[in-house]
Design an enzyme around this catalytic site. Structure first.
Site, PDB file in Angstrom:
ATOM      1  N   ASP A 172      -3.473  14.624 -10.787  1.00 46.53           N
ATOM      2  CA  ASP A 172      -3.761  13.120 -10.632  1.00 46.53           C
ATOM      3  C   ASP A 172      -5.230  12.950  -9.916  1.00 46.53           C
ATOM      4  O   ASP A 172      -5.922  13.967  -9.441  1.00 46.53           O
ATOM      5  CB  ASP A 172      -2.804  12.404  -9.865  1.00 46.53           C
ATOM      6  N   HIS A 173      -5.447  11.728  -9.374  1.00 44.27           N
ATOM      7  CA  HIS A 173      -6.828  11.197  -8.666  1.00 44.27           C
ATOM      8  C   HIS A 173      -7.309  12.447  -7.979  1.00 44.27           C
ATOM      9  O   HIS A 173      -6.811  12.793  -7.001  1.00 44.27           O
ATOM     10  CB  HIS A 173      -6.324  10.159  -7.616  1.00 44.27           C
ATOM     11  N   GLU A 245      -1.733   5.204  -3.172  1.00 38.49           N
ATOM     12  CA  GLU A 245      -1.231   6.125  -3.674  1.00 38.49           C
ATOM     13  C   GLU A 245      -1.730   7.353  -3.091  1.00 38.49           C
ATOM     14  O   GLU A 245      -2.801   7.783  -3.448  1.00 38.49           O
ATOM     15  CB  GLU A 245      -0.838   5.984  -5.100  1.00 38.49           C
ATOM     16  N   HIS A 290      -1.641   0.180  -7.792  1.00 42.36           N
ATOM     17  CA  HIS A 290      -0.509   1.192  -7.355  1.00 42.36           C
ATOM     18  C   HIS A 290       0.551   0.596  -6.670  1.00 42.36           C
ATOM     19  O   HIS A 290       0.178  -0.218  -5.679  1.00 42.36           O
ATOM     20  CB  HIS A 290      -1.027   2.552  -6.498  1.00 42.36           C
ATOM     21  N   HIS A 329      -2.974   3.424 -15.518  1.00 42.81           N
ATOM     22  CA  HIS A 329      -2.562   3.652 -13.890  1.00 42.81           C
ATOM     23  C   HIS A 329      -1.876   2.588 -13.344  1.00 42.81           C
ATOM     24  O   HIS A 329      -2.005   1.436 -13.860  1.00 42.81           O
ATOM     25  CB  HIS A 329      -3.610   4.147 -13.368  1.00 42.81           C
ATOM     26  N   ASN A 351       1.070   6.119 -15.976  1.00 43.56           N
ATOM     27  CA  ASN A 351       1.672   6.726 -14.693  1.00 43.56           C
ATOM     28  C   ASN A 351       2.491   6.051 -14.128  1.00 43.56           C
ATOM     29  O   ASN A 351       2.660   4.959 -14.072  1.00 43.56           O
ATOM     30  CB  ASN A 351       0.266   6.847 -13.758  1.00 43.56           C
TER      31      ASN A 351
END
Length: 423
Positions: A172-173, A245, A290, A329, A351
């Protein structure tokens, strides 16, 4: 074929104009529009909420067709991954991309995929990798974050085929300051590739949305050149996903940055397409945030994705109505209407983290509530003062309850994503 089907549905619904065209939103290169997003959203370009809700409620059951021959149970990489994502875009479904923190959540993902009959994307964050390695492990130079993610990936590879579903191993990120983490994972990919002819992970995400567009794309292009050599797919982000997040905090970001413009995606598409053998997906922001918020606090505009596909398709002139593979996302808490409208625009993965975190906890909480009187000591419960409680406080019992609750939530998500019985 899926575009033609969508157009037919729109025509039947009396939305001929929407079937024929979507208008690109206002704004110019590198500078997202701020408050004027609604300018390009006037009817009849976008189906009304009621119309779109009606479309979302249509029977999701479709005739099963053959999965690409390259896609088999177990971890999917390289051309097989590209084939799977193209298949998802063609058939109109999106793969759940789930953040995990250990083997319990990993197994819940694969069990859910087995139940709903579709692929799953198991996603490791930098913090999740560290947690798998152990919070007391030395994390100098991201050592624990790298080792934990590798350990989790090897666990998936050891058991994925037992679930009989395709599994995508993803990270992820990764912001600019965290690039050494991905560097360590790429070293693992390159080593694994030499030994097995495929990478350890299927794909990695770089989130350089805090940088200028040009720097974001330039760094992504550099990494894609490295990734392409070992058949790793790149996911990159344009615009900013709001909220917070796992160490990425965008709660105070300017709202204008939550909306990506077609020109930005086109520039990115052109640059990354120059990489020989490079494969990529784009997390283009359309108001994503998020976390879960009260209704009305998040303004999703998936029409931005429709506009962007039309814009790039016209630029390419090759007849492909959806040239870009988009990812979604900040999906937790989104309406089914917005989710399915985004899928129609070429979203092939969404996501999910906040909702599955809550589901896992809720399962554990429910277990404790149900067996509370059996969990107050090692000996003694409502059945007798000398009765042992070992079978109740065995950690596997409460963890299994969490797994089952998370699995149930993911099956529900798969229905929203039209990812049921697609194998």
């Amino acid at each position: 074929a899926s575009f033609a089907m969508l157009r037919t549905v729109l025509l039947v619904a009396g939305l001929a104009a929407a079937a024929d065209a979507f208008t690109a939103p206002a704004g110019f290169f590198g500078r997202p529009a701020t408050a004027a997003r609604s300018v390009s959203l006037r009817a009849p370009v976008v189906p009304s909420a009621a119309k779109r809700a009606g479309l979302a409620s249509l029977n999701m059951a479709e005739t099963k067709t053959a999965l690409p021959a390259s896609v088999k149970p177990g971890v999917v990489t390289g051309q097989a991954l590209v084939d799977l994502l193209d298949y998802a875009k063609e058939k109109g479904f999106a793969i759940p991309g789930v953040n995990i923190v250990g083997t319990n959540s990993i197994n819940a993902c694969m069990a859910a995929a087995k139940e709903y009959g579709g692929p799953i994307m198991v996603t490791f964050s930098k913090g999740g990798g560290q947690f798998i390695a152990g919070k007391d492990a030395d994390n100098t130079n991201d050592a624990a974050s790298i080792a934990g993610a590798i350990a989790g990936a090897l666990h998936v590879r050891a058991v994925a085929k037992l679930y009989g579903v395709p599994v995508v191993l993803h990270t992820d990120h990764c912001q600019k300051a965290w690039l050494p983490w991905v560097d360590g994972l790429m070293e693992a990919n390159e080593k694994y590739f030499k030994e097995h002819g495929e990478p350890l992970f299927s794909s990695h995400m770089l989130d350089l949305s805090e940088e200028s567009l040009e720097e974001n794309v330039a760094i992504c292009k550099k990494y894609l050149e490295r990734m392409a050599k070992v058949n790793v797919l790149l996911e990159m982000e344009l615009g900013v996903t709001g909220g917070e997040e796992d160490g990425v905090d965008n709660t105070d970001v300017d709202s204008s940055r939550l909306y990506t413009q077609p020109e930005e995606v086109w520039y990115t598409y052109q640059e990354l397409s120059q990489v020989k053998g490079g494969q990529f997906t784009v997390a283009a922001s359309f108001g994503n945030v998020h976390g879960v918020y009260a209704p009305g606090n998040v303004d999703l505009q998936p029409v931005i994705l429709h506009n962007t596909q039309k814009y790039i398709s016209e630029k390419l002139g090759d007849g492909n109505p959806k040239p870009v593979k988009f990812v979604f996302h900040g999906g937790s808490g989104s309406s089914v209407e917005d989710i399915q409208y985004a899928i129609e625009a070429g979203v092939i993965k969404m996501n999910i983290d906040t909702d599955t975190q809550w589901a896992f906890w809720d399962g554990v909480r429910g277990y404790e509530a149900k067996f509370h009187d059996f969990l107050q000591g090692q000996i003694g419960n409502p059945e007798g003062a000398t009765k042992p409680n070992k079978k109740y406080y065995d950690p596997r019992m409460s963890l299994r309850a969490g797994e089952e609750a998370m699995q149930k939530r993911l099956v529900s998500a798969a229905k929203d994503l039209k990812c049921v019985n697609v194998l």
